[in-house]
Motif scaffolding. Structure first.
Motif, short mmCIF file in Angstrom:
data_model
loop_
_atom_site.label_atom_id
_atom_site.label_comp_id
_atom_site.label_asym_id
_atom_site.label_seq_id
_atom_site.Cartn_x
_atom_site.Cartn_y
_atom_site.Cartn_z
N ASP A 18 -1.68 -6.45 -0.59
CA ASP A 18 -0.77 -5.61 0.18
C ASP A 18 -0.86 -4.18 -0.33
OD1 ASP A 18 1.26 -4.45 1.61
OD2 ASP A 18 2.88 -5.38 0.48
N PRO A 19 -1.76 -3.36 0.24
CA PRO A 19 -1.95 -1.98 -0.23
C PRO A 19 -0.71 -1.10 -0.09
CG PRO A 19 -3.81 -2.69 1.12
CD PRO A 19 -2.73 -3.73 1.29
N SER A 20 0.29 -1.54 0.67
CA SER A 20 1.49 -0.74 0.84
C SER A 20 2.30 -0.65 -0.45
CB SER A 20 2.38 -1.32 1.94
OG SER A 20 3.05 -2.50 1.50
N GLY A 21 2.08 -1.58 -1.38
CA GLY A 21 2.82 -1.58 -2.64
C GLY A 21 4.09 -2.41 -2.62
N GLN A 22 4.47 -2.91 -1.44
CA GLN A 22 5.70 -3.70 -1.34
C GLN A 22 5.62 -4.98 -2.15
OE1 GLN A 22 8.47 -2.86 -0.06
NE2 GLN A 22 8.21 -1.46 1.66
N LEU A 23 4.48 -5.65 -2.11
CA LEU A 23 4.33 -6.90 -2.84
C LEU A 23 4.41 -6.69 -4.34
CD1 LEU A 23 3.80 -9.95 -2.70
CD2 LEU A 23 1.35 -9.46 -2.71
N GLU B 290 13.95 1.53 -1.09
CA GLU B 290 13.46 2.51 -0.12
C GLU B 290 12.35 3.40 -0.69
OE1 GLU B 290 16.91 4.48 -2.26
OE2 GLU B 290 16.37 2.49 -1.52
N LEU B 291 12.06 3.27 -1.99
CA LEU B 291 11.10 4.17 -2.62
C LEU B 291 9.75 3.50 -2.86
CD1 LEU B 291 13.28 5.97 -5.33
CD2 LEU B 291 12.54 6.87 -3.12
N LEU B 292 8.70 4.03 -2.25
CA LEU B 292 7.35 3.60 -2.56
C LEU B 292 6.68 4.59 -3.50
CD1 LEU B 292 5.96 2.24 0.83
CD2 LEU B 292 6.53 0.96 -1.23
N GLU B 293 7.29 5.77 -3.65
CA GLU B 293 6.81 6.75 -4.61
C GLU B 293 7.99 7.61 -5.07
OE1 GLU B 293 4.46 10.06 -2.97
OE2 GLU B 293 4.61 9.01 -1.06
N GLY B 294 7.84 8.20 -6.23
CA GLY B 294 8.94 9.00 -6.74
C GLY B 294 8.59 9.62 -8.08
N LYS B 295 9.54 10.31 -8.68
CA LYS B 295 9.34 10.99 -9.95
C LYS B 295 10.18 10.34 -11.03
CE LYS B 295 8.53 15.39 -7.58
NZ LYS B 295 9.01 16.79 -7.40
N GLY C 197 -0.79 3.68 -5.14
CA GLY C 197 -1.83 4.16 -6.03
C GLY C 197 -1.88 5.68 -6.08
N SER C 198 -2.51 6.21 -7.11
CA SER C 198 -2.69 7.66 -7.25
C SER C 198 -3.93 7.95 -8.08
CB SER C 198 -1.45 8.31 -7.89
OG SER C 198 -1.25 7.80 -9.19
N ARG C 199 -4.44 9.15 -7.95
CA ARG C 199 -5.66 9.53 -8.66
C ARG C 199 -5.33 10.31 -9.92
NH1 ARG C 199 -10.16 12.11 -4.88
NH2 ARG C 199 -11.48 11.57 -6.66
N TRP D 59 -9.15 6.35 -9.37
CA TRP D 59 -8.04 5.86 -8.57
C TRP D 59 -7.36 4.72 -9.31
CZ3 TRP D 59 -5.38 7.50 -4.50
CH2 TRP D 59 -4.52 6.60 -3.86
N MET D 60 -6.07 4.85 -9.54
CA MET D 60 -5.31 3.84 -10.27
C MET D 60 -4.28 3.22 -9.33
SD MET D 60 -6.65 3.98 -13.29
CE MET D 60 -5.50 3.16 -14.40
N ASN D 61 -4.27 1.91 -9.30
CA ASN D 61 -3.39 1.22 -8.36
C ASN D 61 -2.72 0.03 -9.04
OD1 ASN D 61 -2.18 0.27 -6.06
ND2 ASN D 61 -4.07 0.09 -4.86
N PRO D 62 -1.37 0.06 -9.15
CA PRO D 62 -0.47 1.11 -8.72
C PRO D 62 -0.53 2.32 -9.65
CG PRO D 62 0.77 -0.57 -9.87
CD PRO D 62 -0.65 -1.07 -9.76
N GLY D 63 -0.03 3.43 -9.19
CA GLY D 63 -0.07 4.65 -10.00
C GLY D 63 1.26 4.90 -10.68
N ILE D 64 1.41 4.44 -11.92
CA ILE D 64 2.62 4.67 -12.71
C ILE D 64 2.18 5.49 -13.92
CG2 ILE D 64 4.49 3.60 -14.03
CD1 ILE D 64 4.14 1.11 -12.29
N HIS D 65 2.61 6.73 -13.99
CA HIS D 65 2.07 7.58 -15.05
C HIS D 65 3.09 8.56 -15.62
CE1 HIS D 65 1.54 10.33 -11.53
NE2 HIS D 65 1.84 11.26 -12.43
N LEU D 66 2.76 9.01 -16.83
CA LEU D 66 3.48 10.10 -17.48
C LEU D 66 2.52 11.27 -17.58
CD1 LEU D 66 5.22 8.07 -20.35
CD2 LEU D 66 6.24 8.85 -18.21
N GLN D 67 3.03 12.48 -17.41
CA GLN D 67 2.18 13.66 -17.42
C GLN D 67 1.94 14.14 -18.85
OE1 GLN D 67 4.76 15.56 -14.09
NE2 GLN D 67 2.84 16.70 -14.10
N ALA D 68 0.67 14.36 -19.18
CA ALA D 68 0.32 14.79 -20.53
C ALA D 68 0.98 16.12 -20.89
CB ALA D 68 -1.20 14.91 -20.65
#
Length: 359
Positions: free
Chosen positions: A190-195, A299-304, A321-323, A329-338
Motif C-alpha cells: 500500500d504505497p499510500s502509507g495507510q497500511l 488524517e496525517l500522511l505527512e507532517g513535521k 516516503g521521502s528522498r 528514496w526512503m520508504n517510509p520517510g521518518i527523519h530528523l534533520q542533521a
C-alpha cells in the motif's frame, strides 16, 4: 511427506486430511501446523497427538505473498525441541549441544503445500538447534525433499536472511532490520502509507524504546559505540544510533542521484536537473515513542516533528516516503534533520556523571 533429519518430517496437509496413521507409521507424536484451521481435525485429538497450530492469518501483515512468519520462530523451535528431545533440563542452544543426543520421538511439520512455510520453520530449527548457517540449513532440507519439492518464496527467503542476521538462534521483535522489513512490505503493498500506519498502531513493538540516555546506564557503559541525537536548541535526547535506518547513497551516475525539476503545461516536462548532495542531511530513524501521537493521527500522511523539549522543528515524516539529500528514496520517510540536531557519543554523558562543573 519427507524425513529431513532424525525425527523431523515435513510435508503438505494431505496426510492430515487423509487420516494417515502418523503415530503408527512414523512414530510421530507432535504435529506443527503452519496454516489456519477453521477447526482442528477431530481425529488428531482422539489419537492423542500433541498439536500446535500457528495461525498465520495475522491482521498486521497477512497477504497472499507476504506473511510475517519469523515472529513465530521462537515458539515453533520450542515446540519442536519438546517433541524430539523431551524432558531435557536445559534447551538453550548457546549452553547445551544436542548433536550427540538421540531423538526420542518424531514431529510432522506441515503447511498447505509443504514446500514453503513448513520448510521455513524446519530451516530455522536447524539453524537454532544445530548451529547451521542459512546455506547449510537450506541445503539440508532441500536434499531430503523427495516426495515434495522445496519452493521458497522471496518473502520467506527475506525472513530467513533476517533470522540469520539476528544470529540464527532467537527471534528478536525489537530488531531494527525486522521493523524496517515490516514497514517496507507494508509500503510495497500500500504505497499510500495507510497500511504502515495501521500496522504500527496495532504493534507497540514497532516503536523504539525510551530514547533517554540516562534510562539505562549499564547499556551506556557496555556499548561504547552508541551515539545519540540531541536537539541543538535545548539538548533534549531525541534518538539513539540503534534506531538509525542506514542507507547507501545511490551511485553518482544513476538517475536516483539526480533531482529533476518539472514544469510546463502538463507539469511533466523536465525543466532542470540538480545533482544530489555528497553528504546526507537527514537521519532516517525507526518510529520513536515521542513521535507516536503525531504518526498515528489518522488524517496525517505527512507532517513535521517538533522537539518534545522546546518545540523547535527537528524533523518530518511522510508515510509515502521521502528522498534523502543524497538522492536515496526512503520508504517510509521518518527523519530528523542533521542541521537541527547534534550527534554525540552517548558514553560521554555516562563518564561525566558525578563531575562537578560549577568551577
Amino acid at each position: 511427506m519427507d524425513k529431513i533429519l532424525g525425527g523431523i518430517y515435513v510435508g503438505s496437509v494431505v496426510p492430515i486430511m487423509t487420516h494417515v496413521p502418523l503415530k503408527v507409521e512414523y512414530h510421530v507424536s507432535h504435529i506443527l501446523s503452519c496454516m489456519k484451521f477453521d477447526k482442528i481435525p477431530e481425529y488428531l485429538v482422539k489419537k492423542g497427538y500433541t498439536l500446535k497450530n500457528i495461525d498465520l492469518n495475522d491482521d498486521s501483515l497477512y497477504f497472499d505473498d507476504v506473511v510475517d512468519l519469523i515472529k513465530y520462530v521462537n515458539e515453533a523451535n520450542e515446540f519442536i525441541d519438546h517433541a524430539i528431545f523431551p524432558n531435557e533440563e536445559n534447551y538453550n542452544p548457546l549452553e547445551v549441544n544436542f548433536k550427540g543426543i538421540k531423538q526420542k520421538s518424531a514431529i510432522f511439520i506441515h503447511s498447505y503445500k509443504g514446500s514453503n512455510r513448513a520448510c521455513f520453520y524446519v530451516i530455522c530449527y536447524l539453524m537454532y538447534r544445530f548451529g547451521f548457517n542459512l546455506k547449510q540449513a537450506t541445503y539440508a532440507v532441500d536434499r531430503k525433499m523427495i516426495n515434495n519439492k522445496m519452493e521458497l518464496s522471496s518473502n520467506v527467503l527475506e525472513q530467513l536472511e533476517l533470522f540469520e542476521a539476528m544470529g540464527g538462534r532467537f527471534f528478536d521483535s525489537n530488531n531494527s532490520e525486522y521493523k524496517q522489513w515490516k514497514l517496507t512490505k507494508c509500503n510495497e503493498i500500500d504505497p499510500s502509507g495507510q497500511l504502515s500506519r495501521q500496522m504500527i498502531a496495532r504493534d507497540n513493538n514497532m516503536f523504539e524504546a525510551d530514547e533517554d540516555a540516562s534510562a539505562n546506564e549499564k547499556v551506556v557503559i557496555e556499548d561504547k559505540d552508541m551515539q545519540v541525537l540531541r536537539c541543538k536548541k535545548c539538548r533534549q535526547n531525541l534518538a539513539k544510533s540503534s534506531s538509525f535506518i542506514n542507507h547507501e547513497p545511490p551511485a553518482k551516475t544513476s538517475k536516483e542521484s539526480h533531482f529533476f525539476k518539472r514544469g510546463g503545461i502538463s507539469g511533466n516536462r523536465i525543466v532542470g536537473v540538480e545533482k544530489s548532495q555528497d553528504i546526507c542531511t537527514h537521519y532516517f530513524v525507526e518510529p520513536l515513542n515521542w513521535m507516536k501521537e503525531k504518526l498515528l493521527k489518522e488524517e496525517l500522511l505527512e507532517g513535521k516533528f517538533l522537539c518534545p523539549g522546546c518545540e523547535a522543528k527537528v524533523g518530518a515524516f511522510n508515510w509515502k516516503g521521502s528522498r534523502c539529500s543524497c538522492g536515496k528514496w526512503m520508504n517510509p520517510g521518518i527523519h530528523l534533520q542533521a542541521a537541527k540536531v547534534d550527534k554525540v557519543d552517548l558514553v560521554k554523558k555516562e563518564l561525566a556523571i558525578g563531575v562537578d562543573r560549577r568551577d
